[in-house]
Design a protein around this motif. Structure first.
Motif, PDB file in Angstrom:
ATOM      1  N   SER A  16      16.126 -13.968 -15.201  1.00  0.00           N
ATOM      2  CA  SER A  16      16.528 -12.798 -15.301  1.00  0.00           C
ATOM      3  C   SER A  16      17.361 -12.478 -16.572  1.00  0.00           C
ATOM      4  O   SER A  16      17.439 -13.093 -16.958  1.00  0.00           O
ATOM      5  N   HIS A  17      17.807 -10.754 -15.803  1.00  0.00           N
ATOM      6  CA  HIS A  17      19.464 -11.031 -16.683  1.00  0.00           C
ATOM      7  C   HIS A  17      20.222 -11.460 -16.101  1.00  0.00           C
ATOM      8  O   HIS A  17      20.437 -12.166 -14.761  1.00  0.00           O
ATOM      9  N   GLY A  18      20.695 -12.024 -17.273  1.00  0.00           N
ATOM     10  CA  GLY A  18      22.336 -13.318 -16.521  1.00  0.00           C
ATOM     11  C   GLY A  18      23.124 -12.285 -14.973  1.00  0.00           C
ATOM     12  O   GLY A  18      23.530 -11.566 -15.080  1.00  0.00           O
ATOM     13  N   GLY A  19      23.060 -13.508 -15.029  1.00  0.00           N
ATOM     14  CA  GLY A  19      24.221 -13.401 -13.532  1.00  0.00           C
ATOM     15  C   GLY A  19      24.028 -12.991 -12.368  1.00  0.00           C
ATOM     16  O   GLY A  19      23.712 -12.575 -10.810  1.00  0.00           O
ATOM     17  N   THR A  23      20.911 -19.235 -11.082  1.00  0.00           N
ATOM     18  CA  THR A  23      21.417 -20.930 -10.836  1.00  0.00           C
ATOM     19  C   THR A  23      21.408 -20.842  -8.984  1.00  0.00           C
ATOM     20  O   THR A  23      20.821 -22.738  -8.391  1.00  0.00           O
ATOM     21  N   SER A  24      21.924 -20.209  -8.666  1.00  0.00           N
ATOM     22  CA  SER A  24      22.284 -20.242  -7.579  1.00  0.00           C
ATOM     23  C   SER A  24      20.976 -20.537  -6.110  1.00  0.00           C
ATOM     24  O   SER A  24      20.680 -20.997  -5.336  1.00  0.00           O
ATOM     25  N   VAL A  42      27.880 -21.891  -7.672  1.00  0.00           N
ATOM     26  CA  VAL A  42      28.521 -21.238  -9.642  1.00  0.00           C
ATOM     27  C   VAL A  42      29.322 -21.394 -10.033  1.00  0.00           C
ATOM     28  O   VAL A  42      30.210 -21.869 -11.195  1.00  0.00           O
ATOM     29  N   ASP A  43      30.257 -20.990  -9.164  1.00  0.00           N
ATOM     30  CA  ASP A  43      31.832 -20.011  -9.106  1.00  0.00           C
ATOM     31  C   ASP A  43      32.675 -21.801  -8.907  1.00  0.00           C
ATOM     32  O   ASP A  43      34.017 -21.868  -9.686  1.00  0.00           O
ATOM     33  N   ASN A 134      17.290 -10.447  -5.130  1.00  0.00           N
ATOM     34  CA  ASN A 134      18.628 -11.726  -5.012  1.00  0.00           C
ATOM     35  C   ASN A 134      20.369 -10.367  -4.384  1.00  0.00           C
ATOM     36  O   ASN A 134      20.055  -9.494  -4.432  1.00  0.00           O
ATOM     37  N   LYS A 135      21.440 -11.329  -3.272  1.00  0.00           N
ATOM     38  CA  LYS A 135      22.155 -11.161  -3.554  1.00  0.00           C
ATOM     39  C   LYS A 135      21.696  -9.585  -2.347  1.00  0.00           C
ATOM     40  O   LYS A 135      22.649  -9.589  -2.030  1.00  0.00           O
ATOM     41  N   ASP A 137      22.761 -10.188   0.452  1.00  0.00           N
ATOM     42  CA  ASP A 137      24.392  -9.762   0.992  1.00  0.00           C
ATOM     43  C   ASP A 137      25.972  -9.379   0.641  1.00  0.00           C
ATOM     44  O   ASP A 137      26.830  -9.186   0.696  1.00  0.00           O
ATOM     45  N   ARG A 138      25.226  -8.754  -1.040  1.00  0.00           N
ATOM     46  CA  ARG A 138      26.700  -8.191  -1.449  1.00  0.00           C
ATOM     47  C   ARG A 138      26.774  -6.443  -0.597  1.00  0.00           C
ATOM     48  O   ARG A 138      25.720  -6.158  -0.888  1.00  0.00           O
ATOM     49  N   SER A 256      18.710 -14.313   0.478  1.00  0.00           N
ATOM     50  CA  SER A 256      20.555 -14.169  -0.434  1.00  0.00           C
ATOM     51  C   SER A 256      20.251 -15.774  -0.642  1.00  0.00           C
ATOM     52  O   SER A 256      20.388 -16.684   0.310  1.00  0.00           O
TER      53      SER A 256
HETATM   54  P1  GDP Z   1      22.718 -17.398 -12.972  1.00  0.00           P
HETATM   55  O1  GDP Z   1      22.738 -16.530 -14.267  1.00  0.00           O
HETATM   56  O2  GDP Z   1      21.012 -16.235 -12.524  1.00  0.00           O
HETATM   57  O3  GDP Z   1      21.974 -18.407 -12.980  1.00  0.00           O
HETATM   58  O4  GDP Z   1      23.107 -16.460 -12.334  1.00  0.00           O
HETATM   59  P2  GDP Z   1      23.954 -17.568 -10.803  1.00  0.00           P
HETATM   60  O5  GDP Z   1      23.190 -18.239 -10.144  1.00  0.00           O
HETATM   61  O6  GDP Z   1      25.032 -18.461 -12.208  1.00  0.00           O
HETATM   62  O7  GDP Z   1      24.285 -16.374 -10.682  1.00  0.00           O
HETATM   63  C1  GDP Z   1      25.995 -15.726 -10.817  1.00  0.00           C
HETATM   64  C2  GDP Z   1      27.659 -15.154  -9.506  1.00  0.00           C
HETATM   65  O8  GDP Z   1      26.394 -14.637  -9.073  1.00  0.00           O
HETATM   66  C3  GDP Z   1      27.802 -15.971  -9.151  1.00  0.00           C
HETATM   67  O9  GDP Z   1      29.283 -16.143  -8.966  1.00  0.00           O
HETATM   68  C4  GDP Z   1      27.141 -17.042  -8.108  1.00  0.00           C
HETATM   69  O10 GDP Z   1      27.621 -17.141  -6.664  1.00  0.00           O
HETATM   70  C5  GDP Z   1      26.785 -14.992  -7.692  1.00  0.00           C
HETATM   71  N1  GDP Z   1      25.503 -15.438  -6.082  1.00  0.00           N
HETATM   72  C6  GDP Z   1      24.260 -15.991  -6.951  1.00  0.00           C
HETATM   73  N2  GDP Z   1      23.507 -15.553  -5.719  1.00  0.00           N
HETATM   74  C7  GDP Z   1      24.335 -14.554  -4.959  1.00  0.00           C
HETATM   75  C8  GDP Z   1      23.970 -14.066  -3.653  1.00  0.00           C
HETATM   76  O11 GDP Z   1      22.558 -14.076  -3.371  1.00  0.00           O
HETATM   77  N3  GDP Z   1      25.214 -13.690  -3.386  1.00  0.00           N
HETATM   78  C9  GDP Z   1      26.365 -13.275  -3.301  1.00  0.00           C
HETATM   79  N4  GDP Z   1      27.412 -12.582  -3.492  1.00  0.00           N
HETATM   80  N5  GDP Z   1      26.695 -13.652  -4.754  1.00  0.00           N
HETATM   81  C10 GDP Z   1      25.523 -14.489  -5.761  1.00  0.00           C
END
Ligand code: GDP
Length: 686
Positions: A16-19, A23-24, A42-43, A134-135, A137-138, A256
């Motif tokens: 993916s693009h970062g973030g 990982t989540s 992750v946070d 993904n996300k 729920d945001r 999500s």
């Molecule tokens: P990666 O860089 O692709 O591995 O992304 P991460 O899993 O590290 O997620 C990056 C940020 O997005 C973190 O702050 C996560 O908590 C947040 N995040 C990941 N998945 C979700 C989701 O489904 N919903 C929301 N609201 N935040 C998410």
């Protein structure tokens, strides 16, 4: 964990693009399968995949990590790849050993630069893939809008296999468009429900498109479809699987990761639609062969980590045969045997000892001697070479300066161990400037490498933009004569040479020849003259930079029967060279680089006008759909910070490659500045 084989393993890379949430997502899957009892965040820096201190600190993935899962009697090895261009090498290595990919897209951001980049990598590797939005729920998550964006940017073969129920705080789950069943709730056991009335029309329309596209893949199915017959569910699933494997359809799923909604459905889709290792041929240097567990061992090393405590850890993917603990294998790339101790299966940083790793699976082994990333390990009596991994070339260089005396001593070995671990990192010593140069994929890549060096090997360094490795040459032919003659007390000194120097049109390596006739310079002294000339190369007379592109011919001289010696002729050779060089209208040369920049079309103007301020020559432009490729040549001196400049100018939407091409004369006013600066440095040192 039970052992799985070629027909029950999926090696799937998450890209993916970062973030975007890879990982989540893998964390949600681990939790859903019961492999972990608490969902890491992750946070909060406690996920299984991002365990490296650098990753925890930056909250981004830097390393490729392996996460094995068991789902519906199948094993899924997730390869969680970093999403930043700086760590593209890890992604490329992961793609090479995967049979399928999941492209994760942020529901609030849509297709981003990094998405397009990893999509391109998958295209090159012809990797079957799924998309996961993904996300959901945001706030501002919008499923139909992202689907449109995906189809516009990544192509119409991307088709929803699910649609979202609700969005943002009211996101509840998904509708499976093949079964037309709704799934809501979190975790492994979502509730099954009827399709909500308010999204029925949307779901029907998506389903129609999907079914039509599936039917188009299979003639018999298409006939039925056109005849208005109801298509059988199993036929649809089977044909969709074929279409995914052939790259004709890329199904879009959603959910999500953070709320763990529908990670289970994604695992279902991975096992249903992505291929098993035995459905793909094994790529060897002598052609494609079948994957088989009974064939002799063939394993590809795709990752190496160096750690001062654990030592070296080598990750491999077994393509054929069985890899056994306590065995002997051949590294066919190096032509040397390796003794194998205990094998492991990895989950993030945790190692689980195993007796064997079978064809199709991924394992690790510690303390190998000659093996590095990209090498093949095989049965000693059945040598075979798997096609190696193609890594991107380094584009960003920085000079490494050790901070203290102890750092100077330890730096060399620490750097070579880092480079061994990371094939996109190179270490060289720059001739002329004397600097140690670390080259990699970008500034983040290099600063992470420097931090790693500090943390793992206790070596403290500073990184700086390197000095430009200028060169010196002559532009006209010149003749020079030098007589070294001393009469001091007993034995005298005598050496006398005449040389001719010419500029070489290719500005290549220096050359030395001789055409002495009649023994004016005796045979046994000619090598000494050459040595003198050779010793003058590293420091030109303009600004002390190495000399290139000069052909020197010794054609005459004289000697003294008693006073002449090798040392005298060496001095004469060096002296003549310096004189001739000064008379050959010397100039300063600078490295000119080939630059290829790839960017979205709308940035073309900005990038070209920036290049114009960098003394660059635009050589060509090659637009392809939404992106443009600019080819240019520019002096290294102007683009040493290009990785940083381009990132900030385009918010990371452009990428580039850079390679040395040739040397060119430095413009006169700049030459003068460089000479003055060099003289000042010299005066300061003296
Ligand atoms: P990666 O860089 O692709 O591995 O992304 P991460 O899993 O590290 O997620 C990056 C940020 O997005 C973190 O702050 C996560 O908590 C947040 N995040 C990941 N998945 C979700 C989701 O489904 N919903 C929301 N609201 N935040 C998410």
């Amino acid at each position: 964990m039970q052992t799985y084989g070629l027909d029950s393993i999926h090696n799937v890379i998450f890209l993916s693009h970062g973030g975007a949430g890879k990982t989540s997502l893998s964390e949600a899957m681990l939790f859903t399968t019961g492999a972990i009892s608490r969902l890491g965040k992750v946070d909060e820096g406690n996920t299984t995949s991002d365990y490296d201190p650098d990753e925890v600190k930056r909250k981004i993935s830097i390393n490729l990590s392996i996460i094995p899962l068991e789902w519906q009697k199948k094993k899924i090895n997730i390869l969680d790849a970093p999403g930043y261009t700086d760590f593209a090498g890890e992604a490329k290595a992961g793609i090479r050993v995967s049979e399928g990919a999941v492209i994760v897209i942020d529901a609030t951001a849509g297709v981003q630069v990094g998405t397009e980049m990893v999509w391109q990598y998958c295209e090159e590797a012809k990797l079957p893939r799924l998309i996961f939005i993904n996300k959901m729920d945001r706030e501002n998550a919008d499923f139909p809008k992202v689907v449109d964006d995906i189809r516009a940017k990544l192509g119409n073969r991307c088709l929803p296999l699910q649609t979202a129920i609700g969005a943002a705080s009211s996101f509840l789950g998904i509708v499976d468009l093949l079964t037309m069943k709704a799934y809501t709730g979190t975790g492994a056991q979502p509730k099954e429900a009827e399709v909500p009335a308010d999204i029925k029309a949307q779901a029907d329309s998506y389903r129609e498109k999907l079914v039509e596209s599936i039917a188009e893949v299979d003639d018999a199915l298409l006939e039925k479809y056109l005849g208005g017959e109801q298509l059988n569910q199993d036929d649809l699933i089977l044909t969709l699987r074929k279409a995914v494997i052939e790259g004709k359809i890329v199904p879009i799923l959603t959910g999500s990761a953070l709320q763990n909604v529908c990670a289970n459905r994604l695992m279902d889709a991975i096992t249903a639609y992505l291929p098993f290792p035995n459905e793909q041929k094994v790529n060897t240097s002598s052609g494609l062969i079948d994957a088989s567990e009974t064939a002799p061992l063939a394993a590809l090393v795709f990752k190496t980590t160096a750690d001062p405590y654990v030592g070296k850890l080598t990750y491999f993917r077994v393509y054929n045969g069985v890899f056994n603990s306590n065995s002997q294998v051949l590294n066919s790339t190096q032509g040397a045997n390796e003794r194998i101790g205990q094998l492991f299966m990895m989950r993030g940083k945790t190692q689980e000892p195993v007796q064997q790793v079978k064809a199709g699976d991924i394992g690790a082994v510690a303390k190998l001697n000659v093996t590095a990333t990209g090498h093949t390990l095989c049965a000693p009596d059945k040598p075979i070479k798997l096609t190696p991994i193609v890594f991107p070339k380094p584009i960003f260089r920085e000079a490494v300066h050790p901070k203290t005396k102890t750092d100077i001593e330890k730096m060399g070995s620490a750097l070579s161990r880092l480079a061994e671990e990371d094939p996109t990192l190179t270490v060289t010593r720059e001739l002329g400037t004397g600097e140690t140069i670390l080259a990699g994929m970008g500034d983040t890549h290099l600063s992470v490498s420097a931090e790693k060096m500090q943390r793992k090997f206790g070596v403290n360094v500073e990184l700086a933009i390197p000095k430009v490795p200028y060169r010196e040459t002559i532009t006209t032919s010149a003749k020079a004569e030098y007589k070294h003659k001393k009469q001091s007390g007993g034995h005298g000194q005598y050496g006398h040479v005449l040389i001719e120097m010419e500029p070489k049109s290719d500005r290549g390596e220096n050359e030395f020849t001789e055409k002495v006739v009649g023994g004016t310079v005796p045979r046994n002294f000619i090598p000494a003259v050459e040595k003198g000339v050779l010793e003058a190369y590293p420091e030109g007379i303009l600004a002390g930079y190495p000399v290139i592109g000069v052909k020197t011919t010794l054609y005459d001289g004289s000697f003294h029967p008693v006073d002449s010696s090798e040392i005298c002729f060496k001095i004469a050779g060096a002296g003549a060279f310096k004189k001739g060089f000064a008379d050959g209208r010397p100039i300063l040369l600078e490295p000119i680089m080939n630059l290829k920049v790839t960017m979205p079309n709308d940035l073309t103007g900005d990038i070209i006008s920036d290049l114009n301020t960098k003394r660059a020559r635009v050589m060509g432009m090659n637009p392809q759909g939404d992106v443009n490729n600019i080819e240019a040549q520019a002096p290294l001196a102007e683009i040493q910070r290009y990785a940083i400049d381009l990132k900030s100018m385009t918010q990371g939407r452009a990428t580039y490659t850079m390679e040395f091409d040739h040397y060119e004369e430095v413009p006169a006013q700049i030459t003068q500045k460089i000479i003055t600066q060099k003289q000042a440095e010299k005066a300061e040192k003296a």
